[in-house]
Write a protein that holds these residues in place. Structure first.
Motif, PDB file in Angstrom:
ATOM      1  N   LEU A 125       0.850  -1.190   0.000  1.00  0.00           N
ATOM      2  CA  LEU A 125       0.000   0.000   0.000  1.00  0.00           C
ATOM      3  C   LEU A 125       0.882   1.234   0.000  1.00  0.00           C
ATOM      4  N   LEU A 126       0.746   2.046  -1.039  1.00  0.00           N
ATOM      5  CA  LEU A 126       1.506   3.291  -1.165  1.00  0.00           C
ATOM      6  C   LEU A 126       0.518   4.450  -1.070  1.00  0.00           C
ATOM      7  N   LEU A 127       0.611   5.209   0.003  1.00  0.00           N
ATOM      8  CA  LEU A 127      -0.216   6.405   0.186  1.00  0.00           C
ATOM      9  C   LEU A 127       0.650   7.632  -0.044  1.00  0.00           C
ATOM     10  N   THR A 128       0.235   8.498  -0.930  1.00  0.00           N
ATOM     11  CA  THR A 128       1.013   9.701  -1.208  1.00  0.00           C
ATOM     12  C   THR A 128       0.103  10.912  -1.285  1.00  0.00           C
ATOM     13  N   ALA A 129       0.597  12.057  -0.826  1.00  0.00           N
ATOM     14  CA  ALA A 129      -0.187  13.292  -0.771  1.00  0.00           C
ATOM     15  C   ALA A 129       0.178  14.219  -1.922  1.00  0.00           C
ATOM     16  N   THR A 130      -0.801  14.996  -2.385  1.00  0.00           N
ATOM     17  CA  THR A 130      -0.548  16.010  -3.407  1.00  0.00           C
ATOM     18  C   THR A 130       0.152  17.222  -2.808  1.00  0.00           C
ATOM     19  N   HIS A 131       0.127  17.344  -1.491  1.00  0.00           N
ATOM     20  CA  HIS A 131       0.764  18.429  -0.759  1.00  0.00           C
ATOM     21  C   HIS A 131       0.027  19.757  -0.938  1.00  0.00           C
ATOM     22  N   THR A 132      -1.294  19.706  -1.117  1.00  0.00           N
ATOM     23  CA  THR A 132      -2.052  20.946  -1.144  1.00  0.00           C
ATOM     24  C   THR A 132      -1.908  21.670   0.186  1.00  0.00           C
ATOM     25  N   HIS A 133      -1.713  22.988   0.128  1.00  0.00           N
ATOM     26  CA  HIS A 133      -1.635  23.816   1.336  1.00  0.00           C
ATOM     27  C   HIS A 133      -2.991  24.454   1.646  1.00  0.00           C
ATOM     28  N   ALA A 134      -4.033  24.025   0.917  1.00  0.00           N
ATOM     29  CA  ALA A 134      -5.364  24.596   1.101  1.00  0.00           C
ATOM     30  C   ALA A 134      -6.320  23.561   1.681  1.00  0.00           C
ATOM     31  N   ALA A 135      -5.856  22.830   2.672  1.00  0.00           N
ATOM     32  CA  ALA A 135      -6.675  21.782   3.275  1.00  0.00           C
ATOM     33  C   ALA A 135      -6.473  21.782   4.782  1.00  0.00           C
ATOM     34  N   PRO A 136      -7.436  21.243   5.526  1.00  0.00           N
ATOM     35  CA  PRO A 136      -7.322  21.222   6.986  1.00  0.00           C
ATOM     36  C   PRO A 136      -6.176  20.333   7.455  1.00  0.00           C
ATOM     37  N   GLY A 137      -5.562  20.709   8.563  1.00  0.00           N
ATOM     38  CA  GLY A 137      -4.519  19.907   9.196  1.00  0.00           C
ATOM     39  C   GLY A 137      -4.998  19.369  10.530  1.00  0.00           C
ATOM     40  N   GLY A 138      -4.020  19.055  11.405  1.00  0.00           N
ATOM     41  CA  GLY A 138      -4.368  18.536  12.719  1.00  0.00           C
ATOM     42  C   GLY A 138      -4.608  17.055  12.750  1.00  0.00           C
ATOM     43  N   PHE A 139      -4.044  16.301  11.785  1.00  0.00           N
ATOM     44  CA  PHE A 139      -4.286  14.861  11.740  1.00  0.00           C
ATOM     45  C   PHE A 139      -3.004  14.057  11.930  1.00  0.00           C
ATOM     46  N   SER A 140      -1.966  14.694  12.486  1.00  0.00           N
ATOM     47  CA  SER A 140      -0.742  13.970  12.805  1.00  0.00           C
ATOM     48  C   SER A 140      -0.803  13.483  14.253  1.00  0.00           C
ATOM     49  N   CYS A 141       0.037  12.523  14.552  1.00  0.00           N
ATOM     50  CA  CYS A 141       0.182  12.091  15.945  1.00  0.00           C
ATOM     51  C   CYS A 141       1.512  12.557  16.518  1.00  0.00           C
ATOM     52  N   HIS A 142       2.155  13.487  15.826  1.00  0.00           N
ATOM     53  CA  HIS A 142       3.379  14.094  16.331  1.00  0.00           C
ATOM     54  C   HIS A 142       3.152  15.591  16.513  1.00  0.00           C
ATOM     55  N   THR A 143       3.658  16.108  17.600  1.00  0.00           N
ATOM     56  CA  THR A 143       3.308  17.449  18.071  1.00  0.00           C
ATOM     57  C   THR A 143       3.589  18.550  17.072  1.00  0.00           C
ATOM     58  N   LEU A 144       4.754  18.504  16.402  1.00  0.00           N
ATOM     59  CA  LEU A 144       5.155  19.623  15.555  1.00  0.00           C
ATOM     60  C   LEU A 144       4.086  19.981  14.536  1.00  0.00           C
ATOM     61  N   TYR A 145       3.469  18.973  13.941  1.00  0.00           N
ATOM     62  CA  TYR A 145       2.559  19.218  12.832  1.00  0.00           C
ATOM     63  C   TYR A 145       1.153  19.597  13.284  1.00  0.00           C
ATOM     64  N   ASN A 146       0.912  19.599  14.597  1.00  0.00           N
ATOM     65  CA  ASN A 146      -0.389  20.019  15.115  1.00  0.00           C
ATOM     66  C   ASN A 146      -0.317  21.341  15.872  1.00  0.00           C
ATOM     67  N   VAL A 147       0.874  21.946  15.920  1.00  0.00           N
ATOM     68  CA  VAL A 147       1.018  23.193  16.677  1.00  0.00           C
ATOM     69  C   VAL A 147       0.158  24.293  16.089  1.00  0.00           C
ATOM     70  N   THR A 148       0.233  24.501  14.772  1.00  0.00           N
ATOM     71  CA  THR A 148      -0.485  25.613  14.159  1.00  0.00           C
ATOM     72  C   THR A 148      -1.948  25.305  13.889  1.00  0.00           C
ATOM     73  N   THR A 149      -2.403  24.087  14.190  1.00  0.00           N
ATOM     74  CA  THR A 149      -3.810  23.739  14.014  1.00  0.00           C
ATOM     75  C   THR A 149      -4.542  23.684  15.350  1.00  0.00           C
ATOM     76  N   VAL A 150      -3.924  24.233  16.379  1.00  0.00           N
ATOM     77  CA  VAL A 150      -4.489  24.245  17.744  1.00  0.00           C
ATOM     78  C   VAL A 150      -4.785  22.819  18.183  1.00  0.00           C
ATOM     79  N   GLY A 151      -3.809  21.945  17.976  1.00  0.00           N
ATOM     80  CA  GLY A 151      -3.925  20.574  18.448  1.00  0.00           C
ATOM     81  C   GLY A 151      -4.520  19.626  17.424  1.00  0.00           C
ATOM     82  N   PHE A 152      -4.715  18.405  17.889  1.00  0.00           N
ATOM     83  CA  PHE A 152      -5.258  17.320  17.065  1.00  0.00           C
ATOM     84  C   PHE A 152      -6.709  17.609  16.723  1.00  0.00           C
ATOM     85  N   GLN A 153      -7.092  17.328  15.464  1.00  0.00           N
ATOM     86  CA  GLN A 153      -8.464  17.551  14.994  1.00  0.00           C
ATOM     87  C   GLN A 153      -9.065  16.200  14.597  1.00  0.00           C
TER      88      GLN A 153
END
Length: 676
Positions: A125-153
């Protein structure tokens, strides 16, 4: 459902392609099956995240929060299996998202195991992202990538997992005999090098490979059944950042538009229908230093209108891919794959790969001050600057660290260290690498943003071990997890944004070359690859939820949910914008996956017929809070140039949270208006 407006350019190309898509083969079924060595399946899933008050992923701006939808996010899945050995299969999924984090992949695999057994695993299974910057975040389980999304969503996380899983299940159920085709071409005018000074540090031979300092390669894999195309995957490196940090509407950006245009506007796909018809995915490659903003400023080039640019750059990617359809050569050969995990915080790299004849080592992740400066697509605070030696405060701190630890200097200098994210546990350190063979095409999947010269080195390394040419190898970045950028050691020394975001130090690319050489050698020899260190399962540090969910909704005083607060005009010409405002509720009560928040309908003799919804380019859904619990939905429809004359109306659908927590559906309908 989707809009019917076309680009209006290249009419002969469109007509020819449309004929291809609707043609059928006259060969007997038994003869076709003998000539079709693969089983092919494709499917689409809706992965649209929370449309309101969800921090967006990519530009790291805390104030950039979703306020509606321009186009829905999709996951496009393709399954390829050997006709005579269907157990030899691979699933490639291209997701309209900023990244695909490891915890999303783990959740998808868990659900697939519950429903399909061991048919799909980490290996195939190969999952790859288009890397759009116009989409919601907050779906990581590592802190750095949820800082600017006010936490996990959790709502956005669930949307991705559900939609990706659905796309794969649909592709799996859709398997049927077919052929694959492979074509390569070049595309200019859709990218520019945003880190030219770093690029110029590379050896002359490698720079000659990219005379315009861009990678123009566009690679197309076509899927054909019963003599007609049913799908395509295109790889082309350019950032999905045509929409600027000021945008707050969900969109797949230029790559999302390219897929939408081919599917809906050319092929007539109805996204809310049962059969996808034609599935087109526009995936990333080595795009780290490739920008679609041709003027090297956010939202610029070729025009000063960021939405026009999204459409133009996406349209150019589509046109280049569509031109390759007729020249695609039949693919032959087996399906194979290798996967391994690498602890990137401590890889010992052999002299064969370092380029200086010495053994080197990677180290714990650290972000440089140049990372905080941002890139040309989204500059950071003005008190940070790109470039080694340009941030004296952090340079002084880093020099003290380097004096105390010569090993750290050897691994991270000349980076001016801003944040030791590895020591804090804020980013993953054990990362997946994957090599997928589909006939003569080989996909190098890794969780980094790779520069074009870095991609060239990876392709050459893998091709040499496989006994093929680099043209048969495609680097697929943003795959299976995410851990920042990957530059060449020479580019790293420039310490531009990309080098500052190359977290595991100067020797990161040679480490990846070494590890991919290992699994490529395994694939060539038919040997299994070592699994590598244990994955970091379910790190909880990033799952902290700081933003509360919806408490309650209330309509404006004297109104009901769905009431029209602003009616449309009596008539509109083509190209004009219709605007209707409704009393609404919070869209996060129900993301309406596979559905819509709006309908544009035309009166016909049989009743009202839907011509567009919130997945279409012609529509915009804007949500706004009014006070504490009240909100409005403003729906815009730009009348397409080919819209039929007649009577139209706008319908809004929503879901309100009542006191006590019950969710109640509602709808509202505007007055009718004339077009034409």
């Amino acid at each position: 459902m989707g809009g019917a407006e076309a680009l209006g350019r290249r009419p002969l190309l469109k007509a020819g392609l449309a004929a291809l898509l609707t043609s059928t083969s006259t060969a007997p079924a038994s003869a076709r099956q003998r000539a079709e060595p693969y089983l092919l399946g494709r499917g689409i899933g809706d992965v649209t995240g929370q449309a309101a008050e969800n921090g967006m992923m990519g530009y790291a701006r805390i104030g950039q929060r979703t306020t509606g939808i321009h186009q829905r996010q999709r996951a496009r899945a393709f399954v390829v299996a050997e006709h005579d050995r269907p157990d030899r299969r691979v699933a490639v999924v291209v997701v309209d998202a900023g990244m695909v984090f490891g915890c999303v992949r783990e959740a998808v695999l868990k659900r697939l195991a519950e429903r399909l057994g061991n048919r799909y695993t980490h290996r195939n299974l190969l999952l790859t992202a288009t890397h759009t910057h116009a989409a919601p975040g907050g779906f990581s389980c590592h802190t750095l990538y949820n800082v600017t999304t006010v936490g996990f969503q959790p709502g956005t996380f669930e949307a991705l997992v559900t939609g990706i899983t659905a796309a794969i299940e649909r592709a799996d159920a859709n398997l049927a005999p077919g052929r694959l085709g492979l074509a390569r071409g070049e595309l200019s005018g859709a990218s520019v090098n945003r880190s030219r000074a770093a690029f110029e540090r590379n050896p002359a031979e490698e720079k000659r490979h990219f005379p315009e300092a861009v990678d123009p390669s566009t690679v197309l894999l076509t899927f054909e059944r019963d003599g007609r195309p049913v799908g395509a995957i295109n790889w082309f490196p350019t950032h999905a950042t045509s929409l600027s940090p000021d945008n707050t509407l969900i969109s797949g950006d230029n790559k999302g538009y390219a897929a939408y245009h081919w599917e809906r506007e050319v092929s007539g796909v109805d996204y809310r229908g049962a059969e996808p018809g034609f599935v087109a995915a526009f995936a990333q490659s080595n795009a780290a230093d490739m920008s679609p903003n041709l003027e090297l400023r956010p939202g610029t080039g070729p025009t000063d209108d960021e939405f026009a640019n999204t459409r133009i750059i996406g349209g150019r990617q589509y046109a280049a891919a569509a031109r390759l359809v007729n020249s695609a050569r039949p693919v032959s050969g087996g399906i194979d794959h290798r996967v391994s995990r690498v602890d990137m915080s401590g890889v010992t790299v052999a002299p064969e790969f370092t380029g200086d004849g010495r053994q080197r080592t990677t180290c714990a992740a650290a972000l440089g001050a140049s990372f905080a400066a941002g890139a040309e697509d989204g500059p950071g605070p003005s008190f940070f600057d790109e470039g080694a030696g340009n941030n004296p405060f952090f340079g002084t701190i880093s020099e003290a660290l380097y004096r105390a630890s010569p090993e750290l200097r050897e691994r991270q200098a000349p980076k001016e260290i801003l944040l030791p994210v590895g020591a804090l546990g804020w980013v993953p350190r054990v990362l997946p690498i994957q090599l997928v063979r589909i006939g003569e095409l080989h996909l190098v999947a890794l969780p980094q943003e790779v520069s074009i010269v870095g991609g060239l080195r990876l392709r050459r390394t893998v091709a040499e071990r496989l006994g093929t040419t680099p043209e048969n190898v495609v680097v697929v970045g943003y795959s299976n997890d995410y851990a920042g950028y990957l530059t060449t050691p020479e580019e790293y020394d420039q310490q531009a944004y990309e080098g500052g975001h190359t977290m595991f130090g100067r020797w990161s690319l040679p480490a990846y070359q070494q590890e991919f050489a290992r699994i490529a050698s395994d694939l060539a020899a038919g040997a299994e690859s070592a699994a590598g260190p244990s994955a970091e399962l379910n790190p909880e540090g990033g799952r902290v939820r700081l933003q509360p969910g919806v408490v309650v909704d209330a309509p404006p005083p004297g109104k009901e949910f769905g009431d029209v607060l602003e009616q449309p005009g009596e008539s509109y010409g083509r190209g004009e914008r219709v605007r209707v405002v409704f009393a609404s509720a919070h869209p996060n009560n129900n993301r309406r996956g596979g559905d819509t928040f709006l309908l544009v309908q035309r009166r016909t003799p049989a009743g009202w017929s839907t011509v567009a919804d919130d997945g279409d380019w012609s529509t915009e859904y804007h949500w706004a809070r009014k006070g504490v619990a009240a909100s409005t939905a403003a729906i815009h429809w730009t009348v397409p140039s080919r819209a039929a004359s007649g009577e139209y109306r706008i319908v809004h659908r929503g879901d309100a949270k009542e006191p006590g927590g019950r969710i109640r559906r509602f709808s509202g309908t505007s007055a009718s208006f004339r077009v034409g």
